[in-house]
Design an enzyme around this catalytic site. Sequence first.
Site, PDB file in Angstrom:
ATOM      1  N   LYS A  30      49.367  39.348 -17.960  1.00 22.60           N
ATOM      2  CA  LYS A  30      49.678  40.305 -16.896  1.00 22.60           C
ATOM      3  C   LYS A  30      49.505  39.652 -15.532  1.00 22.60           C
ATOM      4  O   LYS A  30      50.339  39.815 -14.629  1.00 22.60           O
ATOM      5  CB  LYS A  30      48.764  41.518 -16.997  1.00 22.60           C
ATOM      6  CG  LYS A  30      48.949  42.522 -15.847  1.00 22.60           C
ATOM      7  CD  LYS A  30      47.733  43.378 -15.617  1.00 22.60           C
ATOM      8  CE  LYS A  30      46.635  42.571 -14.917  1.00 22.60           C
ATOM      9  NZ  LYS A  30      45.480  43.395 -14.522  1.00 22.60           N
ATOM     10  N   GLY A 112      45.650  47.310 -10.136  1.00 24.46           N
ATOM     11  CA  GLY A 112      45.145  46.631  -8.957  1.00 24.46           C
ATOM     12  C   GLY A 112      46.134  45.650  -8.385  1.00 24.46           C
ATOM     13  O   GLY A 112      46.283  45.529  -7.157  1.00 24.46           O
ATOM     14  N   ARG A 140      39.820  53.269  -5.515  1.00 15.17           N
ATOM     15  CA  ARG A 140      39.694  51.814  -5.539  1.00 15.17           C
ATOM     16  C   ARG A 140      39.949  51.241  -4.146  1.00 15.17           C
ATOM     17  O   ARG A 140      40.869  51.672  -3.459  1.00 15.17           O
ATOM     18  CB  ARG A 140      40.659  51.213  -6.573  1.00 15.17           C
ATOM     19  CG  ARG A 140      40.400  51.725  -7.973  1.00 15.17           C
ATOM     20  CD  ARG A 140      41.278  51.058  -8.999  1.00 15.17           C
ATOM     21  NE  ARG A 140      40.928  49.644  -9.172  1.00 15.17           N
ATOM     22  CZ  ARG A 140      41.577  48.825 -10.003  1.00 15.17           C
ATOM     23  NH1 ARG A 140      42.588  49.289 -10.726  1.00 15.17           N
ATOM     24  NH2 ARG A 140      41.219  47.561 -10.109  1.00 15.17           N
ATOM     25  N   SER A 186      36.879  42.443  -4.308  1.00 11.77           N
ATOM     26  CA  SER A 186      38.041  42.095  -5.132  1.00 11.77           C
ATOM     27  C   SER A 186      38.708  40.830  -4.604  1.00 11.77           C
ATOM     28  O   SER A 186      39.138  40.786  -3.445  1.00 11.77           O
ATOM     29  CB  SER A 186      39.068  43.231  -5.148  1.00 11.77           C
ATOM     30  OG  SER A 186      40.223  42.846  -5.875  1.00 11.77           O
ATOM     31  N   GLU A 334      36.395  40.282 -15.838  1.00  9.83           N
ATOM     32  CA  GLU A 334      37.209  41.126 -16.710  1.00  9.83           C
ATOM     33  C   GLU A 334      36.847  40.965 -18.183  1.00  9.83           C
ATOM     34  O   GLU A 334      37.198  41.794 -19.015  1.00  9.83           O
ATOM     35  CB  GLU A 334      38.689  40.821 -16.512  1.00  9.83           C
ATOM     36  CG  GLU A 334      39.116  39.434 -16.946  1.00  9.83           C
ATOM     37  CD  GLU A 334      40.498  39.063 -16.447  1.00  9.83           C
ATOM     38  OE1 GLU A 334      41.271  38.542 -17.251  1.00  9.83           O
ATOM     39  OE2 GLU A 334      40.789  39.297 -15.259  1.00  9.83           O
ATOM     40  N   ARG A 406      40.196  47.977 -21.092  1.00  7.33           N
ATOM     41  CA  ARG A 406      39.167  47.091 -21.647  1.00  7.33           C
ATOM     42  C   ARG A 406      38.010  47.869 -22.262  1.00  7.33           C
ATOM     43  O   ARG A 406      37.294  47.347 -23.114  1.00  7.33           O
ATOM     44  CB  ARG A 406      38.700  46.107 -20.583  1.00  7.33           C
ATOM     45  CG  ARG A 406      39.839  45.248 -20.058  1.00  7.33           C
ATOM     46  CD  ARG A 406      39.418  43.880 -19.619  1.00  7.33           C
ATOM     47  NE  ARG A 406      40.506  43.213 -18.892  1.00  7.33           N
ATOM     48  CZ  ARG A 406      41.502  42.563 -19.473  1.00  7.33           C
ATOM     49  NH1 ARG A 406      41.559  42.486 -20.799  1.00  7.33           N
ATOM     50  NH2 ARG A 406      42.453  41.991 -18.749  1.00  7.33           N
ATOM     51  N   LYS A 431      48.337  49.566 -20.755  1.00  3.07           N
ATOM     52  CA  LYS A 431      48.286  49.034 -19.390  1.00  3.07           C
ATOM     53  C   LYS A 431      48.561  47.537 -19.379  1.00  3.07           C
ATOM     54  O   LYS A 431      49.279  47.036 -18.513  1.00  3.07           O
ATOM     55  CB  LYS A 431      46.908  49.325 -18.787  1.00  3.07           C
ATOM     56  CG  LYS A 431      46.671  48.753 -17.404  1.00  3.07           C
ATOM     57  CD  LYS A 431      45.271  49.105 -16.934  1.00  3.07           C
ATOM     58  CE  LYS A 431      44.906  48.390 -15.641  1.00  3.07           C
ATOM     59  NZ  LYS A 431      45.680  48.876 -14.490  1.00  3.07           N
TER      60      LYS A 431
END
Length: 446
Positions: A30, A112, A140, A186, A334, A406, A431
């Site tokens: 991704k 994101g 977010r 981030s 992640e 996840r 996703k």
Amino acid sequence: MTESSVHPALWPAPHASGAVDATVTVPGSKSVTNRALVLAALSSEPGWLRRPLRSRDTLLMADALRAMGVGIEETVSSSSSVAGGPDGSGEAWRVIPAGLHGPVTIDVGNAGTVMRFLPPVAALADGPVHFDGDPRSYERPLNGVIDALRVLGARIDDDGRGSLPMTVHGVGALDGGPVAIDASSSSQFVSALLLSAPRFNQGVEVRHTGARLPSMPHIRMTVDMLRAVGAQVDEPETGGEPNVWRVSHSALLGRDLTIEPDLSNAQPFLAAALVTGGRVTVPDWPLSTTQPGDALRDIFTAMGGSCELTEHGLTFTGSGRIHGIDVDLGEVGELTPGIAAVAALAASPSTLSGVAHLRLHETDRLAALTKEINELGGDVTETADGLHIRPRPLHGGTFHTYDDHRMATAGSIIGLAVPGVEIENVATTAKTLPDFPQMWTRMLGV
């Protein structure tokens, strides 16, 4: 009547009856697919993406670029009879750059990469581009991108929230230049600015001013992909100033890119080998990569397995015993949910640190993992920047996902060793990992 018949959204996680022995072909990355789409859309000539990931996040990115005027044609070679098959083989997307325009409304979902990578692109469009998304997307942080774009010359209406929904009023160009941001929440804030920087009139100089920058492999991925399409990038990794990235104004070249398998999405399958004492082979695992998922080779080996990487792929073998681990996951956050799931099944305690930023991901992953593992009988304590996990005998129950892919795969890992685990909304895995339930049951021979 079973609980899952009352609640169709509950998916009984398959329990492994023995050691797994399987080859699992993992779809494309991704992170690479969405970066490649943005770069191809901003290039001066058409390009190709081969074996792209077809998932909710990547289709949202493609649809958003199409809405702004970019041509994206999907083709399937004669060797592949099904578009978007589980391994993506034979599929390619031809990306045809065009003048970006509004007015248009973009749905970012809860992606994101879409909500952060596309506002700089929208600043280059001619007309307003409105961004909206799932309810969680409103929570977010986007302030790093919004504030930076304003400094660089963009006009953005967000009612002072620093988050969605918002409108970027594009005027066809952006001045660019130097900007300082705090990207400690981030790393995507940095990548977002770098990806569009070659199209800014002055390029960009991004200076990170905050605490530790998480997920550095993703920034290295962005830099490598920029260079591959002809951009000039000065970065800390190659002798540049610490925490400063400079990208010059230039045209980007159309390329023919084959997308690597998503190594982070390989995690649950490698974990299955570790948990069951079995063996799983992932074809086409790259010999060299910037993907954070490559760290699984070392992490899962330290937890009790062994791996062999060849030009054909990676074979991971479990030993039948799982060791706890003390590991800083700041660069590969992640991977935390899957590692936490394995740690809950280990023979000794684990401490996972460096991942305070996970509280701002698809859900608050630290709180969610603590709650869900503990409700199955576990003993997980949330720390300032991670988790401490003391293994306990676990029992069945509902594992909630909070619309986080996840979390769904983490619960499935636990279900291999614990009968009666039911995953709430396993469909959220679409996703980034289409067909996960089918891939999981095929691996187990169910």
